[in-house]
Design a protein around this motif. Structure first.
Motif, short mmCIF file in Angstrom:
data_model
loop_
_atom_site.label_atom_id
_atom_site.label_comp_id
_atom_site.label_asym_id
_atom_site.label_seq_id
_atom_site.Cartn_x
_atom_site.Cartn_y
_atom_site.Cartn_z
N ASP A 25 6.27 13.23 -3.11
CA ASP A 25 6.65 14.29 -2.18
C ASP A 25 6.01 14.13 -0.79
O ASP A 25 6.20 14.97 0.08
CB ASP A 25 6.23 15.66 -2.75
N ASN A 26 5.28 13.03 -0.63
CA ASN A 26 4.56 12.85 0.64
C ASN A 26 4.83 11.48 1.25
O ASN A 26 4.00 10.94 1.98
CB ASN A 26 3.06 13.01 0.38
N VAL A 27 6.01 10.92 0.96
CA VAL A 27 6.28 9.53 1.36
C VAL A 27 6.32 9.34 2.87
O VAL A 27 5.88 8.29 3.39
CB VAL A 27 7.60 9.02 0.74
N GLU A 28 6.81 10.33 3.60
CA GLU A 28 6.93 10.16 5.05
C GLU A 28 5.56 10.02 5.71
O GLU A 28 5.34 9.16 6.56
CB GLU A 28 7.69 11.34 5.66
N GLU A 29 4.63 10.87 5.28
CA GLU A 29 3.28 10.80 5.83
C GLU A 29 2.58 9.52 5.40
O GLU A 29 1.86 8.89 6.19
CB GLU A 29 2.46 12.02 5.37
N ILE A 30 2.80 9.12 4.16
CA ILE A 30 2.20 7.87 3.67
C ILE A 30 2.73 6.67 4.44
O ILE A 30 1.99 5.77 4.81
CB ILE A 30 2.49 7.71 2.15
N TYR A 31 4.04 6.66 4.69
CA TYR A 31 4.66 5.56 5.43
C TYR A 31 4.07 5.46 6.84
O TYR A 31 3.79 4.37 7.34
CB TYR A 31 6.17 5.77 5.50
N LYS A 32 3.88 6.60 7.45
CA LYS A 32 3.29 6.63 8.79
C LYS A 32 1.87 6.08 8.76
O LYS A 32 1.49 5.30 9.65
CB LYS A 32 3.29 8.08 9.31
N ASN A 33 1.09 6.46 7.77
CA ASN A 33 -0.31 6.07 7.71
C ASN A 33 -0.52 4.62 7.27
O ASN A 33 -1.60 4.06 7.51
CB ASN A 33 -1.08 7.00 6.77
N THR A 34 0.46 4.04 6.62
CA THR A 34 0.32 2.65 6.15
C THR A 34 1.11 1.69 7.03
O THR A 34 0.54 0.95 7.83
CB THR A 34 0.78 2.54 4.68
N VAL A 35 2.42 1.73 6.91
CA VAL A 35 3.28 0.76 7.61
C VAL A 35 3.31 0.98 9.11
O VAL A 35 3.02 0.07 9.90
CB VAL A 35 4.71 0.79 7.04
N LEU A 36 3.64 2.19 9.54
CA LEU A 36 3.79 2.44 10.97
C LEU A 36 2.48 2.27 11.72
O LEU A 36 2.47 1.78 12.86
CB LEU A 36 4.37 3.84 11.21
N ASN A 37 1.39 2.67 11.12
CA ASN A 37 0.10 2.48 11.78
C ASN A 37 -0.23 1.00 11.97
O ASN A 37 -0.87 0.62 12.95
CB ASN A 37 -1.01 3.17 10.99
N ASP A 97 0.84 -1.20 0.00
CA ASP A 97 0.00 0.00 0.00
C ASP A 97 0.87 1.25 0.00
O ASP A 97 0.60 2.23 -0.71
CB ASP A 97 -0.92 0.01 1.22
N PHE A 98 1.91 1.23 0.82
CA PHE A 98 2.84 2.36 0.87
C PHE A 98 3.48 2.60 -0.50
O PHE A 98 3.53 3.74 -0.98
CB PHE A 98 3.94 2.10 1.91
N LEU A 99 3.97 1.54 -1.13
CA LEU A 99 4.64 1.68 -2.43
C LEU A 99 3.70 2.22 -3.49
O LEU A 99 4.07 3.08 -4.29
CB LEU A 99 5.21 0.32 -2.86
N ALA A 100 2.47 1.72 -3.51
CA ALA A 100 1.49 2.18 -4.50
C ALA A 100 1.19 3.66 -4.33
O ALA A 100 1.12 4.41 -5.32
CB ALA A 100 0.22 1.34 -4.39
N GLN A 101 1.02 4.10 -3.09
CA GLN A 101 0.71 5.51 -2.84
C GLN A 101 1.92 6.41 -3.03
O GLN A 101 1.81 7.54 -3.50
CB GLN A 101 0.15 5.67 -1.43
N ALA A 102 3.11 5.88 -2.67
CA ALA A 102 4.34 6.68 -2.78
C ALA A 102 4.68 6.97 -4.24
O ALA A 102 5.23 8.03 -4.56
CB ALA A 102 5.49 5.95 -2.11
N GLU A 103 4.36 6.04 -5.13
CA GLU A 103 4.61 6.26 -6.55
C GLU A 103 3.75 7.40 -7.09
O GLU A 103 4.17 8.13 -7.99
CB GLU A 103 4.35 4.97 -7.33
#
Length: 323
Positions: free
Chosen positions: A69-81, A59-65
């Motif tokens: 410019d928003n990978v840190e927030e995406i990582y937090k909302n997907t993997v870290l959560n 999910d992180f990879l799909a959204q990060a692509e």
């Protein structure tokens, strides 16, 4: 003649189409169905839960692509959560293994390979747990599989066979796994970290002295090596004679120290003090080897539960160093 040319053209077209079809099929090959997470595994009276985070990473990879410019927030909302939902806290995410990945291409390759090898990976973990439990029963534990992110590859893949681990607390183990992991090294790591968490059940949550840290690692390495002697996970070199004299002098003078900086020096090395990397592990292994040489009748459970001070006293290691 025209029929001959038509046949040749037809063959060429079919070959091209077949080639394109194969390339497309290879490129679009779907990933295997993900195993359930957590996968519950019962061994004796102990329950283990094996957590994977592949879908969160995908999910992180799909959204990060789509939002580079928003990978840190995406990582937090997907993997870290996802980790947070399974008992981790935001303070845990300050650790290096939870840093936001920057090389998404390499990360995607790691995730895809681990998914391809997920049956092998989970089976190896369960077999290692069964082997460990047979030697040292403990309580129920959770195992979290964390793909090695490119940012920490230099610390793990080159030195430790694409596998690493953390006894996060007495109930949770985090396994760091790269795409080129070997089953025996993974099994060794599981045994090592399992020993840590079982020991933590007896030790409690107190901060460890320098002596306790060394004995902790020495016990875990002794346990894992006993079960998997063919593994090369003990990748640190023994002290030279000169190093041994210098390091043991510092170690002996600071047995009861709980100074964090000193602990870091003994783990990662300090050139200014001539302390080599992984000194904690090397000293711990020396202590345990000396103990079991003198007291070979001790059972695994006995030396696991033995306090660090008693282990050191019965090993006579420091006494031997000063004679």
């Amino acid at each position: 003649m025209k029929k001959t040319f038509r046949c040749i053209n037809l063959i060429i077209i079919l070959v091209i189409l077949a080639s394109c079809s194969n390339e497309t099929e290879e490129f679009e090959k779907p990933l295997p169905t993900l195993l359930s997470s957590p996968e519950t595994y019962i061994e004796g009276e102990q329950e283990f839960e094996i957590y994977t985070y592949y879908q969160s990473f995908l999910d992180f990879l799909a959204q990060a692509e789509k939002q580079p410019d928003n990978v840190e927030e995406i990582y937090k909302n997907t993997v870290l959560n996802s980790f947070k939902e399974n008992g981790f806290s935001y303070s845990d995410f300050n650790a290096e293994i939870f840093y936001t990945p920057s090389d998404v291409v390499k990360l995607r390759n790691t995730i895809e390979v681990l998914i391809e090898r997920q049956d092998e990976l989970n089976t190896t973990i369960k077999q290692a747990l069964a082997t460990s439990v047979a030697e040292l029963p403990g309580g129920s534990k959770k195992i979290h599989i964390m793909p090695i992110i490119p940012e920490i590859t230099h610390n793990i893949e080159e030195e430790a066979g694409s596998v690493g681990g953390y006894a996060w607390n007495k109930n949770n183990i985090v396994l760091l796994v790269g795409p080129s992991f070997l089953e025996v090294d993974l099994a060794y790591t599981v045994a090592h970290e399992y020993h840590h968490v079982v020991y933590m059940d007896t030790k409690g949550g107190k901060w460890y002295t320098l002596l306790e840290q060394a004995v902790l690692e020495g016990k875990a390495d002794t346990f894992a090596t006993m079960l998997y002697p063919e593994s090369f996970m003990s990748y640190y070199e023994p002290f030279t004679t000169e190093e041994n004299t210098k390091v043991m002098e510092i170690f002996s003078a600071n047995l009861e120290s709980t100074d964090v900086e000193l602990s870091v020096d003994f783990l990662y090395g300090d050139e200014r003090e001539d302390i080599p990397q992984f000194a904690t592990y090397i000293i711990g292994s020396q202590i345990m080897e000396a103990l079991l040489t003198k007291h070979s009748n001790l059972t695994v459970e006995e030396w696991t539960k033995m306090p660090a001070k008693e282990v050191l006293e019965k090993s006579n290691l420091l006494l031997n160093k000063t004679e």
